[in-house]
Design an enzyme around this catalytic site. Structure first.
Site, PDB file in Angstrom:
ATOM      1  N   ASP A 276     -36.288  41.544 -70.377  1.00  0.00           N
ATOM      2  CA  ASP A 276     -37.356  42.389 -69.853  1.00  0.00           C
ATOM      3  C   ASP A 276     -38.396  41.532 -69.121  1.00  0.00           C
ATOM      4  OD1 ASP A 276     -39.941  44.268 -70.184  1.00  0.00           O
ATOM      5  OD2 ASP A 276     -38.161  45.513 -70.373  1.00  0.00           O
TER       6      ASP A 276
ATOM      7  N   TYR B 237     -48.236  45.947 -66.228  1.00  0.00           N
ATOM      8  CA  TYR B 237     -47.590  46.709 -65.160  1.00  0.00           C
ATOM      9  C   TYR B 237     -48.547  46.903 -63.981  1.00  0.00           C
ATOM     10  CZ  TYR B 237     -43.748  47.883 -68.322  1.00  0.00           C
ATOM     11  OH  TYR B 237     -42.666  47.815 -69.158  1.00  0.00           O
TER      12      TYR B 237
ATOM     13  N   HIS C 108     -31.134  47.207 -74.848  1.00  0.00           N
ATOM     14  CA  HIS C 108     -32.237  46.497 -74.210  1.00  0.00           C
ATOM     15  C   HIS C 108     -32.964  45.546 -75.161  1.00  0.00           C
ATOM     16  CE1 HIS C 108     -35.439  45.782 -71.369  1.00  0.00           C
ATOM     17  NE2 HIS C 108     -36.332  46.231 -72.218  1.00  0.00           N
TER      18      HIS C 108
END
Length: 237
Positions: free
Chosen positions: A28, A158, A215
Site C-alpha cells: 500500500d 491522501y 491486501h
C-alpha cells in the site's frame, strides 16, 4: 508531505540509528515509500520487497498491454471489476479529510465501520473478515486509531499526496529502480500488474504468486509473508 518526503525522512532516521545497509519492505502506501527509498538511496538498500507493486504499461509503446499475457490481463481486469466503486473513501480522504475526521474521531462505531469495511472488501475472505481475523484482532486495529485520535491525520496523507503532482494520488519515481526487487503477489491484492510491467520498472530478481491472501498480507497470511521475505533476503545478506 507525500511518499517521496516520507522516504527521505525514513532514510535519515536509519542513518541516525547507524544503519548503513538495510532492506526495505512495503505494501500500500508503504510500497510507495519503500520504492522511493530504493530509488533515492540505493547505496543503502540491499533489497526492496513489495507485496503491492505499482507498475503500469510501457509509456513508450503502441501496445497498451506491453507484453502482458492474456491470463494476466484477464486477472487484472477481473480484480478491477470486483473492486468497482470501492475507492470512494480515497476521494473524500483526498479532498475533505478534516470533515471526515470529525466524524471518525467522534464515533467509535463510525470508525469501526470505516475500517472494517476495507477488511471485508480487500481480504481473501469471501466478504467475511471473521473467517481470517478474530474480533480482538479487528478491534485492536481500530483501537490504534481511536486511542491516538489519528484517523484525521492518517486521512490527510491522501490529501497532501494528491497535491504533490497533477499526475495522480501516488506519484512513483521516474526511471527504473535498480535495487534488487522481490514481489509477493497475493491474489486478492488491489492491483495485480503483469510481470512484464514490473520487470520494466524494477530490477526484479524474485517473484512469488501466492496461493491465497489479500491486501493486508502481513496481517492476513503472516506465515506466507514471512517465508517469502526470508527467501528473498537470504541471498542478499
Amino acid at each position: 508531505m507525500g511518499p517521496q518526503q516520507i522516504a527521505d525522512i525514513n532514510a535519515q532516521l536509519m542513518a541516525r540509528l547507524g544503519y548503513e545497509r538495510y532492506g526495505a519492505q512495503g505494501g500500500d502506501w508503504g510500497a510507495a515509500v519503500s520504492t522511493w527509498i530504493a530509488a533515492r538511496h540505493p547505496q543503502h538498500v540491499a533489497g526492496l520487497h513489495l507485496n503491492m507493486v505499482f507498475a503500469g504499461p510501457p509509456a513508450d509503446s503502441d501496445d497498451p498491454t506491453g507484453g502482458a499475457t492474456p491470463e494476466e490481463l484477464a486477472r487484472m481486469q477481473a480484480r478491477q471489476a470486483e473492486l468497482g466503486d470501492g475507492f470512494a473513501y480515497a476521494a473524500i480522504q483526498g479532498t475533505k479529510p478534516q470533515t471526515l475526521g470529525y466524524g471518525l474521531n467522534d464515533s467509535p462505531a463510525g470508525l469501526a465501520g470505516w475500517i472494517v469495511e476495507k477488511f471485508q472488501s480487500w481480504c481473501d475472505c469471501s466478504g467475511n473478515p471473521e473467517t481470517i481475523f478474530t474480533k480482538d484482532q479487528l478491534l485492536t486495529n481500530i483501537m490504534l486509531y481511536w486511542v491516538t485520535g489519528t484517523a484525521t491525520s492518517a486521512a490527510r496523507l491522501y490529501y497532501e499526496s494528491s497535491r504533490q503532482s497533477a499526475a495522480g494520488l501516488i506519484v512513483m519515481p521516474e526511471g527504473r529502480v535498480e535495487v534488487p526487487t522481490g514481489v509477493a503477489l497475493f491474489p486478492e491484492e488491489l492491483i495485480l500488474p503483469p510481470r512484464a510491467w514490473v520487470e520494466r520498472q524494477f530490477n526484479l530478481t524474485h517473484w512469488t504468486e501466492m496461493p491465497r491472501g489479500g491486501h493486508f498480507a502481513a496481517f492476513e497470511q503472516p506465515e506466507l509473508f514471512v517465508e517469502d521475505l526470508r527467501t528473498f533476503y537470504r541471498d542478499l545478506r
